[in-house]
Design an enzyme around this catalytic site. Structure first.
Site, mmCIF file in Angstrom:
data_model
loop_
_atom_site.group_PDB
_atom_site.id
_atom_site.type_symbol
_atom_site.label_atom_id
_atom_site.label_comp_id
_atom_site.label_asym_id
_atom_site.label_seq_id
_atom_site.Cartn_x
_atom_site.Cartn_y
_atom_site.Cartn_z
ATOM 1 N N HIS A 192 -16.948 -1.391 13.210
ATOM 2 C CA HIS A 192 -17.645 -0.625 12.167
ATOM 3 C C HIS A 192 -18.297 -1.596 11.188
ATOM 4 C CE1 HIS A 192 -15.728 3.635 12.460
ATOM 5 N NE2 HIS A 192 -16.070 3.156 13.637
ATOM 6 N N PRO A 205 -2.998 4.530 1.039
ATOM 7 C CA PRO A 205 -3.801 4.264 2.237
ATOM 8 C C PRO A 205 -5.316 4.225 2.013
ATOM 9 C CG PRO A 205 -2.819 6.466 2.326
ATOM 10 C CD PRO A 205 -2.273 5.809 1.114
ATOM 11 N N LYS A 228 -5.324 -0.651 3.826
ATOM 12 C CA LYS A 228 -4.850 -2.033 3.643
ATOM 13 C C LYS A 228 -3.410 -2.278 4.081
ATOM 14 C CE LYS A 228 -8.586 -3.617 2.442
ATOM 15 N NZ LYS A 228 -9.231 -4.222 3.583
ATOM 16 N N TYR A 258 -12.934 -4.712 1.416
ATOM 17 C CA TYR A 258 -12.735 -3.782 2.543
ATOM 18 C C TYR A 258 -12.618 -4.539 3.868
ATOM 19 C CZ TYR A 258 -12.749 0.715 4.881
ATOM 20 O OH TYR A 258 -12.367 1.824 5.607
ATOM 21 N N TYR A 310 -15.416 8.567 3.166
ATOM 22 C CA TYR A 310 -14.479 8.758 2.058
ATOM 23 C C TYR A 310 -15.158 9.711 1.079
ATOM 24 C CZ TYR A 310 -11.836 4.613 3.573
ATOM 25 O OH TYR A 310 -11.088 3.705 4.279
HETATM 26 C C1 LIG Z 1 2.791 7.993 7.142
HETATM 27 C C2 LIG Z 1 2.076 6.672 7.005
HETATM 28 C C3 LIG Z 1 0.703 6.587 7.173
HETATM 29 C C4 LIG Z 1 0.046 5.373 7.049
HETATM 30 N N1 LIG Z 1 -1.307 5.324 7.192
HETATM 31 C C5 LIG Z 1 -1.933 4.155 7.058
HETATM 32 C C6 LIG Z 1 -3.330 4.061 7.189
HETATM 33 O O1 LIG Z 1 -4.007 5.049 7.437
HETATM 34 N N2 LIG Z 1 -3.915 2.845 7.036
HETATM 35 C C7 LIG Z 1 -3.178 1.705 6.754
HETATM 36 O O2 LIG Z 1 -3.723 0.604 6.655
HETATM 37 N N3 LIG Z 1 -1.857 1.778 6.628
HETATM 38 C C8 LIG Z 1 -1.231 2.958 6.778
HETATM 39 N N4 LIG Z 1 0.098 3.020 6.630
HETATM 40 C C9 LIG Z 1 0.797 1.773 6.355
HETATM 41 C C10 LIG Z 1 1.037 0.987 7.637
HETATM 42 O O3 LIG Z 1 1.393 1.841 8.680
HETATM 43 C C11 LIG Z 1 2.124 -0.017 7.323
HETATM 44 O O4 LIG Z 1 1.646 -0.867 6.309
HETATM 45 C C12 LIG Z 1 2.558 -0.832 8.531
HETATM 46 O O5 LIG Z 1 3.234 -0.024 9.454
HETATM 47 C C13 LIG Z 1 3.463 -1.972 8.076
HETATM 48 O O6 LIG Z 1 4.055 -2.567 9.184
HETATM 49 P P1 LIG Z 1 5.501 -3.178 9.057
HETATM 50 O O7 LIG Z 1 5.804 -3.698 10.430
HETATM 51 O O8 LIG Z 1 5.576 -4.086 7.907
HETATM 52 O O9 LIG Z 1 6.456 -1.949 8.715
HETATM 53 P P2 LIG Z 1 6.841 -0.684 9.594
HETATM 54 O O10 LIG Z 1 5.694 -0.233 10.424
HETATM 55 O O11 LIG Z 1 7.469 0.284 8.656
HETATM 56 O O12 LIG Z 1 7.936 -1.238 10.588
HETATM 57 C C14 LIG Z 1 9.242 -1.529 10.166
HETATM 58 C C15 LIG Z 1 10.176 -1.404 11.344
HETATM 59 O O13 LIG Z 1 11.490 -1.737 10.926
HETATM 60 C C16 LIG Z 1 12.393 -0.820 11.494
HETATM 61 N N5 LIG Z 1 13.603 -0.761 10.674
HETATM 62 C C17 LIG Z 1 13.780 -0.117 9.510
HETATM 63 N N6 LIG Z 1 15.047 -0.250 9.094
HETATM 64 C C18 LIG Z 1 15.668 -1.002 10.023
HETATM 65 C C19 LIG Z 1 16.994 -1.473 10.154
HETATM 66 N N7 LIG Z 1 17.932 -1.149 9.259
HETATM 67 N N8 LIG Z 1 17.317 -2.211 11.231
HETATM 68 C C20 LIG Z 1 16.361 -2.530 12.163
HETATM 69 N N9 LIG Z 1 15.087 -2.085 12.094
HETATM 70 C C21 LIG Z 1 14.751 -1.348 11.027
HETATM 71 C C22 LIG Z 1 11.622 0.491 11.519
HETATM 72 O O14 LIG Z 1 12.145 1.411 12.456
HETATM 73 C C23 LIG Z 1 10.222 0.015 11.892
HETATM 74 O O15 LIG Z 1 9.993 0.019 13.273
HETATM 75 C C24 LIG Z 1 0.776 4.219 6.750
HETATM 76 C C25 LIG Z 1 2.149 4.288 6.584
HETATM 77 C C26 LIG Z 1 2.809 5.496 6.694
HETATM 78 C C27 LIG Z 1 4.306 5.550 6.489
#
Ligand SMILES: Cc1cc2nc3c(=O)[nH]c(=O)nc-3n(C[C@H](O)[C@H](O)[C@H](O)COP(=O)(O)OP(=O)(O)OC[C@H]3O[C@@H](n4cnc5c(N)ncnc54)[C@H](O)[C@@H]3O)c2cc1C
Length: 389
Positions: free
Chosen positions: A72, A292, A296, A384, A200
Site C-alpha cells: 500500500h 490500534p 502500530k 505510518y 480511516y
Molecule cells: C483484539 C486485538 C486486536 C488488535 N488489532 C491490531 C491491529 O489491527 N493492528 C495492530 O498493529 N495491532 C493490533 N493489535 C496488537 C497486536 O496484535 C499486538 O501488538 C501483537 O500481537 C503483539 O505481539 P506479541 O507477540 O508481543 O504479543 P501477543 O500477540 O499477545 O503474544 C503473546 C503470547 O504469549 C502467550 N502467553 C501469555 N501468557 C503466557 C504465559 N503465562 N505463559 C506462556 N505464554 C503466555 C500468549 O498466549 C500469546 O501467544 C491487536 C491486539 C488485540 C488484542
C-alpha cells in the site's frame, strides 16, 4: 533442559525472535500457554511497516508475504463526506505491506518446525527465577510434569497479561497508562474490500476503519461503547452503521456479507519502564500497548525484537554486552515516539463523549491542516510507514 535464550510467549514477538536467533546460530526454547490452533485463530493486526517486512526476510520467512501480501503506497482519510489521500510513496519513498498477523505467525511456526526449533505449547504456571543472577531459569508445568529450563537470558514476549513484566519489582517499575472511553467493534467478512487502500473515517457518529486482508477478505471496524458486547450487534446493524460513517461514494460501493468473526477491543496506551531487569528483557505487548489507530501494535513488537536480537547477537558473537545494557533505553526511545503517533491519530479520528465544541473545532482544524499541508502529511506518513530502527 538448557538453552541460551528462554522465550516466554509464542506470539509474533517470541516466534520472530526465536527464528532470528536461529539464523544467527543462537539456541532458544519458546514456552507458549495456548495451543498452536488457538494462537493462529487470533485475528489481530494486518499492516506491516517496512522494518517488520525486512525482519521477516532476515528471518528467512518473507517469501509467502512477498507473493500474497499487498503493497500500500498510501491511505485515505475521510472527514464526513470529504476524503483525501496521504501518499506514503511520494512523501517518504516507502510503503506498508498488508499481510495478516495470523499469516505472519503461521509462516514463523512453519519455519521453526522446519528448523527443528522447540516451541512447547500448553505450558502452565510459567515462572522465571533468579533473573538478577547470571544463571536464570524458568519453571513450567507441561504434560503433568514440572519442568525446569536453564538459560542465559529470558525474553518476556508474553503479551499484556503475561507473567514476565510482573517479575520487575514494583519499586523499580513504572507503568504509564491511558484508557480511551470507547472500543472498536471489528468484523471480518469474506467480501471484497471497499477500496484499494485503508479508509480511516471521522464522522459525527464516531470513527470507522475500512481495512482488508486480501482481495476477498475485508476487516471493518466502528468505534463503539465500552459497555457494548459483539452480541448486541447483528451483522445488518453493523453494516448499516458503517455505511453511515464513511463517505457516501464508499458506502454505495460497499459489499456486505455474513461476518466470520466479530469482536470488541478496548483502546489503551500503556508503557512499562524499564524493559529490562537483570537478565529479563521484555518485548512487544508485554511492555507496551498502543490503540490500534495507525496499526502500530505488531510493528512496535517487531522493533523491540530487532533491538534485542542484535544485542544478543553481539553478546554471543562478539562478547559485546553494550546492546543488552542499553536495550531498554534504545527500545523505549522509539516506542514513545510510536505511542505519540497512535495517541495523536486516535485523538484526531474519534468522537469523545466529553468533547466540547472547542475540542471538535480543533479536531476539524487539524484535519483541514493535514489535508492542505504537505509538511503535516509528511510527518504523518513517516510515522505510518515506520520510524527508522
Ligand atoms: C483484539 C486485538 C486486536 C488488535 N488489532 C491490531 C491491529 O489491527 N493492528 C495492530 O498493529 N495491532 C493490533 N493489535 C496488537 C497486536 O496484535 C499486538 O501488538 C501483537 O500481537 C503483539 O505481539 P506479541 O507477540 O508481543 O504479543 P501477543 O500477540 O499477545 O503474544 C503473546 C503470547 O504469549 C502467550 N502467553 C501469555 N501468557 C503466557 C504465559 N503465562 N505463559 C506462556 N505464554 C503466555 C500468549 O498466549 C500469546 O501467544 C491487536 C491486539 C488485540 C488484542
Amino acid at each position: 533442559m538448557r538453552t541460551q535464550v528462554a522465550i516466554i510467549g509464542g506470539g509474533p514477538s517470541g516466534l520472530l525472535l526465536s527464528q532470528l536467533l536461529h539464523s544467527a546460530g543462537i539456541e532458544s526454547v519458546v514456552l507458549e500457554r495456548r495451543s498452536r490452533d488457538y494462537v493462529l485463530s487470533r485475528i489481530r493486526a494486518g499492516v506491516l511497516e517496512t522494518g517488520l517486512v525486512d525482519l521477516m526476510h532476515e528471518a528467512g520467512v518473507g517469501d509467502r508475504m512477498e507473493r500474497e501480501g499487498f503493497v500500500h503506497d498510501g491511505t485515505l482519510l475521510a472527514n464526513g463526506n470529504e476524503q483525501f489521500r496521504i501518499d506514503f510513496k511520494a512523501l517518504t519513498g516507502r510503503h506498508v505491506m498488508v499481510y495478516g498477523q495470523t499469516e505472519v505467525t503461521r509462516d514463523l511456526y512453519e519455519a521453526r518446525d522446519a528448523a527443528g526449533g522447540t516451541v512447547i505449547h500448553e505450558c502452565r504456571g510459567v515462572k522465571p527465577h533468579d533473573l538478577d543472577t547470571a544463571a536464570p531459569f524458568v519453571t513450567f508445568l507441561h504434560d503433568g510434569k514440572v519442568n525446569r529450563l536453564d538459560c542465559d537470558f529470558v525474553a518476556g514476549c508474553d503479551g499484556y497479561h503475561g507473567p514476565s513484566r510482573q517479575e520487575i519489582p514494583t519499586a523499580e517499575r513504572t507503568e504509564y497508562e491511558k484508557t480511551y472511553p470507547f472500543g472498536w467493534l471489528g468484523v471480518l467478512s469474506e467480501t471484497p474490500p471497499v477500496a484499494d487502500e485503508l479508509i480511516y473515517a471521522n464522522s459525527e457518529r464516531g470513527f470507522a476503519l475500512c481495512s482488508m486482508r486480501n482481495d476477498s477478505l475485508s476487516r471493518y471496524y466502528i468505534q463503539c461503547d465500552l459497555s457494548d458486547s459483539p452480541d448486541d450487534w447483528t451483522d445488518d446493524m453493523f453494516w448499516d452503521e458503517l455505511k453511515r460513517r464513511i463517505p457516501e461514494e464508499a458506502a454505495d460501493r460497499l459489499v456486505t456479507g455474513p461476518s466470520i468473526e466479530k469482536s470488541i477491543a478496548p483502546l489503551r496506551s500503556f508503557v512499562c519502564e524499564p524493559m529490562r531487569w537483570g537478565r529479563l528483557f521484555l518485548c512487544g505487548d508485554a511492555a507496551h500497548i498502543v490503540p490500534p489507530t495507525g496499526a502500530k501494535g505488531l510493528n512496535t513488537a517487531a522493533s523491540d525484537v530487532h533491538y534485542l536480537f542484535n544485542a544478543l547477537r553481539h553478546f554471543y558473537h562478539d562478547r559485546d554486552d553494550e546492546g543488552l545494557e542499553k536495550y531498554s533505553e534504545t527500545a523505549l526511545a522509539r516506542i514513545w515516539k510510536t505511542e505519540r503517533f497512535s495517541w495523536w491519530f486516535s485523538s484526531l479520528m474519534h468522537r469523545y463523549p466529553d468533547q466540547s465544541g472547542f475540542d471538535l473545532r480543533m479536531q476539524q482544524a487539524e484535519l483541514a491542516f493535514l489535508r492542505d499541508n504537505e509538511a503535516a502529511q509528511k510527518a504523518m506518513a513517516e510515522s505510518y510507514v515506520g520510524l527508522p530502527y
